[in-house]
Design an enzyme around this catalytic site. Sequence first.
Site, mmCIF file in Angstrom:
data_model
loop_
_atom_site.group_PDB
_atom_site.id
_atom_site.type_symbol
_atom_site.label_atom_id
_atom_site.label_comp_id
_atom_site.label_asym_id
_atom_site.label_seq_id
_atom_site.Cartn_x
_atom_site.Cartn_y
_atom_site.Cartn_z
ATOM 1 N N HIS A 35 -0.395 -21.253 22.314
ATOM 2 C CA HIS A 35 -0.283 -20.913 20.894
ATOM 3 C C HIS A 35 -1.641 -20.971 20.204
ATOM 4 C CE1 HIS A 35 -0.800 -25.096 19.438
ATOM 5 N NE2 HIS A 35 -0.121 -25.444 20.517
ATOM 6 N N CYS A 60 -0.384 -28.844 25.075
ATOM 7 C CA CYS A 60 -0.253 -27.401 24.918
ATOM 8 C C CYS A 60 -1.578 -26.703 25.235
ATOM 9 C CB CYS A 60 0.192 -27.060 23.502
ATOM 10 S SG CYS A 60 1.907 -27.506 23.144
#
Length: 282
Positions: A205, A218
Amino acid sequence: MLAKVVRKLPHLVVIVLFGLIVVYEPKTTSVAGPNPKDPAHEDLTRIEYPSHATIAWKAHFIRPEETLESLFGKDWIYVARFNRIDRRHVYPGMTIKVPVDMAACRSYCPLPAEYEPAKRHEKYILIDLTEQWIAGYEYGKLKISAPAATGAAGHETPTGLFQIDARDQTHSSSLYKTEDQSDQYPMDNAMRFHVGEDDVAYWIHARDLPGKPASHGCVGLYDEEMQNRVYGAPEKPVLLDSQRFYDWAVGEEEYEDDPGSAELLEDAPMVEVRGSLPVYRK
């Protein structure tokens, strides 16, 4: 290849499904500045990426009023990518790497132009933790690549072979807020590739790139439009890698219309995460 499938979920179900997943992200979106644990300020020459051994570079100490644009003109983008850093995190007092041969820097990519494990896949994503880099392949040939910020020491991004199973163009953290506590931490253009046994979810992301592993697991990519919206800088967004990867991997050309909210996916690209964190010389 089988037709791509999007399984649309009722809004309430989506909330329940994704609400149960813990997403690791920084607790606040702070103003860029020196690392308080580093009295010499941030020195990116300490980080050893194996591919940097193939391109000669020199250290540059950032002085007051200097920016990547003022130092390198139109080539600032390539210097930023070489250092895996965004413009917000370049500040006076830090040290960056400057390639001696800028022409070589313009074509720099630390991951291979062809990748054997990806040859039987229409689309395949490779994330290299040692290089802090992500690449997208189509039947084994490199089509897209970008620097990344993966999990920091103690919160390493899991290695192995995974598959994207969800997308959410307007995703945000369920745990962490922006610095002024006015909103949840933004995770634009999010693609989920793994959920651990502890229900911790790992996404690719949009996020800040400070020039080194920085997340809680992440994989973050450049998105200056997100930074402009949250921080008000940079004034003119240029680097939009999270959008490029999202469109390439799970965009509307491959799937049905994107509603901008959470959706489960089938037949999405495989994601391979390999390597270990780069060496950081003390």
